[in-house]
Design a protein around this motif. Sequence first.
Motif, mmCIF file in Angstrom:
data_model
loop_
_atom_site.group_PDB
_atom_site.id
_atom_site.type_symbol
_atom_site.label_atom_id
_atom_site.label_comp_id
_atom_site.label_asym_id
_atom_site.label_seq_id
_atom_site.Cartn_x
_atom_site.Cartn_y
_atom_site.Cartn_z
ATOM 1 N N GLY A 103 14.747 -6.698 -24.879
ATOM 2 C CA GLY A 103 14.400 -8.014 -25.032
ATOM 3 C C GLY A 103 15.008 -8.658 -23.708
ATOM 4 O O GLY A 103 15.722 -8.334 -22.829
ATOM 5 N N GLY A 104 14.145 -9.588 -23.352
ATOM 6 C CA GLY A 104 14.058 -10.521 -22.080
ATOM 7 C C GLY A 104 15.323 -11.057 -21.780
ATOM 8 O O GLY A 104 15.814 -11.419 -20.470
ATOM 9 N N ILE A 105 16.028 -11.397 -22.756
ATOM 10 C CA ILE A 105 17.408 -12.107 -22.797
ATOM 11 C C ILE A 105 18.360 -11.466 -21.880
ATOM 12 O O ILE A 105 19.437 -12.090 -21.556
ATOM 13 C CB ILE A 105 18.106 -12.318 -24.195
ATOM 14 C CG1 ILE A 105 19.108 -13.514 -24.142
ATOM 15 C CG2 ILE A 105 18.446 -10.991 -24.874
ATOM 16 C CD1 ILE A 105 19.566 -13.753 -25.491
ATOM 17 N N LEU A 106 18.187 -10.029 -21.720
ATOM 18 C CA LEU A 106 19.142 -9.429 -20.680
ATOM 19 C C LEU A 106 18.879 -9.617 -19.323
ATOM 20 O O LEU A 106 19.847 -9.309 -18.373
ATOM 21 C CB LEU A 106 18.970 -7.983 -21.148
ATOM 22 C CG LEU A 106 19.756 -7.437 -22.227
ATOM 23 C CD1 LEU A 106 19.387 -6.035 -22.737
ATOM 24 C CD2 LEU A 106 21.398 -7.652 -21.985
ATOM 25 N N LYS A 107 17.901 -10.116 -18.804
ATOM 26 C CA LYS A 107 17.604 -10.462 -17.564
ATOM 27 C C LYS A 107 18.395 -11.395 -16.886
ATOM 28 O O LYS A 107 18.417 -12.543 -17.417
ATOM 29 C CB LYS A 107 16.085 -10.775 -17.381
ATOM 30 C CG LYS A 107 15.583 -10.879 -15.765
ATOM 31 C CD LYS A 107 14.209 -10.977 -15.607
ATOM 32 C CE LYS A 107 13.954 -10.950 -14.309
ATOM 33 N NZ LYS A 107 12.290 -11.382 -14.197
ATOM 34 N N GLY A 108 19.136 -10.831 -15.856
ATOM 35 C CA GLY A 108 20.266 -11.684 -15.208
ATOM 36 C C GLY A 108 21.490 -12.258 -16.111
ATOM 37 O O GLY A 108 22.239 -12.786 -15.828
ATOM 38 N N SER A 109 21.771 -11.115 -17.193
ATOM 39 C CA SER A 109 22.770 -11.296 -17.842
ATOM 40 C C SER A 109 24.137 -10.748 -17.360
ATOM 41 O O SER A 109 25.036 -10.895 -17.635
ATOM 42 C CB SER A 109 22.484 -10.521 -19.334
ATOM 43 O OG SER A 109 22.625 -9.118 -18.986
ATOM 44 N N ALA A 158 25.776 -5.877 -29.875
ATOM 45 C CA ALA A 158 24.248 -5.753 -29.902
ATOM 46 C C ALA A 158 23.907 -6.602 -28.632
ATOM 47 O O ALA A 158 24.095 -7.832 -28.468
ATOM 48 C CB ALA A 158 23.782 -6.164 -31.030
ATOM 49 N N TYR A 159 22.822 -5.901 -27.796
ATOM 50 C CA TYR A 159 22.575 -6.982 -26.701
ATOM 51 C C TYR A 159 20.834 -6.450 -26.558
ATOM 52 O O TYR A 159 20.381 -5.448 -26.858
ATOM 53 C CB TYR A 159 23.086 -6.148 -25.354
ATOM 54 C CG TYR A 159 24.445 -6.073 -25.197
ATOM 55 C CD1 TYR A 159 24.977 -6.769 -24.487
ATOM 56 C CD2 TYR A 159 25.318 -4.942 -25.837
ATOM 57 C CE1 TYR A 159 26.702 -6.788 -24.414
ATOM 58 C CE2 TYR A 159 26.654 -4.961 -25.560
ATOM 59 C CZ TYR A 159 27.331 -5.944 -24.996
ATOM 60 O OH TYR A 159 28.701 -5.705 -24.952
ATOM 61 N N GLY A 160 20.157 -7.611 -26.173
ATOM 62 C CA GLY A 160 18.740 -7.457 -25.882
ATOM 63 C C GLY A 160 17.972 -7.634 -27.191
ATOM 64 O O GLY A 160 16.954 -7.097 -27.267
ATOM 65 N N ILE A 173 28.854 -7.526 -36.685
ATOM 66 C CA ILE A 173 28.608 -7.002 -35.338
ATOM 67 C C ILE A 173 28.780 -8.314 -34.258
ATOM 68 O O ILE A 173 28.979 -9.489 -34.688
ATOM 69 C CB ILE A 173 26.891 -6.799 -35.156
ATOM 70 C CG1 ILE A 173 25.955 -8.025 -35.193
ATOM 71 C CG2 ILE A 173 26.596 -5.804 -35.934
ATOM 72 C CD1 ILE A 173 24.397 -7.790 -35.006
ATOM 73 N N THR A 174 28.828 -8.259 -32.869
ATOM 74 C CA THR A 174 28.907 -8.964 -32.013
ATOM 75 C C THR A 174 27.389 -9.146 -31.155
ATOM 76 O O THR A 174 27.099 -8.100 -30.496
ATOM 77 C CB THR A 174 30.000 -8.790 -30.914
ATOM 78 O OG1 THR A 174 31.103 -8.561 -31.547
ATOM 79 C CG2 THR A 174 30.164 -9.907 -29.774
ATOM 80 N N LEU A 175 26.741 -10.167 -31.330
ATOM 81 C CA LEU A 175 25.512 -10.303 -30.790
ATOM 82 C C LEU A 175 25.378 -11.125 -29.324
ATOM 83 O O LEU A 175 25.997 -12.290 -29.578
ATOM 84 C CB LEU A 175 24.512 -10.906 -31.942
ATOM 85 C CG LEU A 175 23.146 -11.179 -31.600
ATOM 86 C CD1 LEU A 175 22.125 -9.992 -31.258
ATOM 87 C CD2 LEU A 175 22.199 -12.097 -32.594
ATOM 88 N N TYR A 176 24.822 -10.635 -28.560
ATOM 89 C CA TYR A 176 24.932 -11.337 -27.277
ATOM 90 C C TYR A 176 23.841 -12.444 -27.288
ATOM 91 O O TYR A 176 22.514 -12.083 -27.715
ATOM 92 C CB TYR A 176 24.325 -10.402 -26.157
ATOM 93 C CG TYR A 176 24.103 -11.118 -24.844
ATOM 94 C CD1 TYR A 176 25.270 -11.733 -24.213
ATOM 95 C CD2 TYR A 176 22.992 -11.162 -24.264
ATOM 96 C CE1 TYR A 176 24.993 -12.192 -23.071
ATOM 97 C CE2 TYR A 176 22.658 -11.642 -22.837
ATOM 98 C CZ TYR A 176 23.675 -12.275 -22.406
ATOM 99 O OH TYR A 176 23.374 -12.873 -21.144
ATOM 100 N N MET A 177 24.289 -13.626 -27.006
ATOM 101 C CA MET A 177 23.252 -14.568 -27.200
ATOM 102 C C MET A 177 23.539 -15.651 -25.793
ATOM 103 O O MET A 177 24.607 -15.301 -25.367
ATOM 104 C CB MET A 177 23.548 -15.550 -28.427
ATOM 105 C CG MET A 177 23.097 -14.873 -29.827
ATOM 106 S SD MET A 177 23.352 -15.710 -31.269
ATOM 107 C CE MET A 177 24.962 -15.701 -31.410
ATOM 108 N N ARG A 178 22.601 -16.333 -25.608
ATOM 109 C CA ARG A 178 22.723 -17.243 -24.563
ATOM 110 C C ARG A 178 22.170 -18.531 -24.968
ATOM 111 O O ARG A 178 21.823 -18.906 -25.782
ATOM 112 C CB ARG A 178 21.970 -16.865 -23.285
ATOM 113 C CG ARG A 178 22.355 -15.330 -22.721
ATOM 114 C CD ARG A 178 21.133 -14.920 -21.669
ATOM 115 N NE ARG A 178 21.158 -15.509 -20.288
ATOM 116 C CZ ARG A 178 20.511 -15.058 -19.535
ATOM 117 N NH1 ARG A 178 19.979 -14.066 -19.561
ATOM 118 N NH2 ARG A 178 20.636 -15.620 -18.203
ATOM 119 N N PRO A 179 23.059 -19.477 -24.317
ATOM 120 C CA PRO A 179 22.756 -21.038 -24.617
ATOM 121 C C PRO A 179 21.209 -21.388 -24.579
ATOM 122 O O PRO A 179 20.330 -20.886 -23.749
ATOM 123 C CB PRO A 179 23.301 -21.901 -23.597
ATOM 124 C CG PRO A 179 24.452 -20.999 -23.102
ATOM 125 C CD PRO A 179 23.651 -19.613 -23.100
#
Length: 425
Positions: free
Chosen positions: A202-208, A372-374, A419-425
């Motif tokens: 997923g694009g959420i990982l760009k710049g993570s 979990a990432y992305g 799980i620990t899910l990577y999220m951004r604001p």
Amino acid sequence: MSTPRRLTLAAVTVASLMCVYLLYGNLEPPIALSWAHLPSLSSWSLEILQPPYPEPRRHDNRTNPAPSPTPGPAVTVPAPSHKNVSAKPTESPFIGDFYASQDNPPLTECPDGIRSLVPKSYLAQIFLGSVPVLQWSPHATPDEYHRLSRYGGAKGWGGLTYQTLSDALAYLNSSANGIMFDDWKRRGNSSACVRCAVVGNGGILKGSNKGEEIDAHHYVFRTNGAILAGFEQDVGVRTTHYTFSTNTLMNSMASYASVGYRGPPKTRETRYVFLPDHDHDYLLMKAAARRTPVEQGRERGKNVFSPSPTKYFGKNVTSTQLKIYHPDFIRYLRNRFLPSKTLKTKHRDIYRPSTGAVMLLAALHTCDRVSAYGFMTPQYKKYSNHYYDRKYQPVGFYINHDFKLEMNLWQKLHQAGLITLYMRP
């Protein structure tokens, strides 16, 4: 007839009825087939579970003979509690909410791992830790083929000949093929818990800047068009488990070649986990194990796998690096974790969890801790479809997967601490 003779006949009749009651009054209904005849596997049985899901089964020591489906022999299994016996089916035949059961002992004694948290969570009545995640050579029996050939696609062996199945699984004849982390003991670490990073695209990982954190896990799962070169800072460089189907692999090579995808990662620690949608997944796996071209089917002679699958899995790939998901596991995930409304439509036969969802839920069933990432979050519209997209691409939705249902599941698992899910604001 004289009175004494009438009394004698009545007494004989009553005695006969009492004998019938004593002989047959306590018999229980027929129960399901077990796999106790498989000597290479331990503690196998079939667990009959139908919605609404019953309470956890109670065990007793009684046994009853059970009829075996053709062509297998009759065997003996423990009698289930009455709550697990349904007199009338409560589901459509294609659902098949019953699965093989095997003893899956944990690798560690992790004090706060997923297995210890599940009974206290909303998954307590959904999670079945005994369902086999992977299939290997002992599974390819006529009995099991008879049972699973009624389900198509990734959910069974329908459309797959027994010869193709048995020939392919014959190459997965090591215990390493039947467990996800076959090298855990050789790693020599003293960790009490198996920590896994599951990385979507997923694009959420760009710049993570999550690359170093991802690589610090014991195991790193990736799938499909996982491009690492040029994105190491955000996604890391290690891949221990790569999940794909023949379709998704070919589509990834066709769709993402222009942005740098050259096929699966080729490292000594990488395990290749097939998600078998069709017979060509078994044929490709067999070819990979033998390091020879695909012998039959639509991939035969195609340049994409020429001169042999070693071009994409490496010249030194061995059969111990190959794994393949069990169709019971895929059907179990569909039925219990992701029962989409699509199952009530004409498209029900093609619906299954996405490849990324299968990968993440496999980690949930095999790891002690999962990050979990992305993966899709409620803010998905803010990010491009993939982290390697050169310009913004919206997430695409398809009838064979239910991405929004999957997104809601990730939120629930995160909120439950599973799980620990990577999220951004």
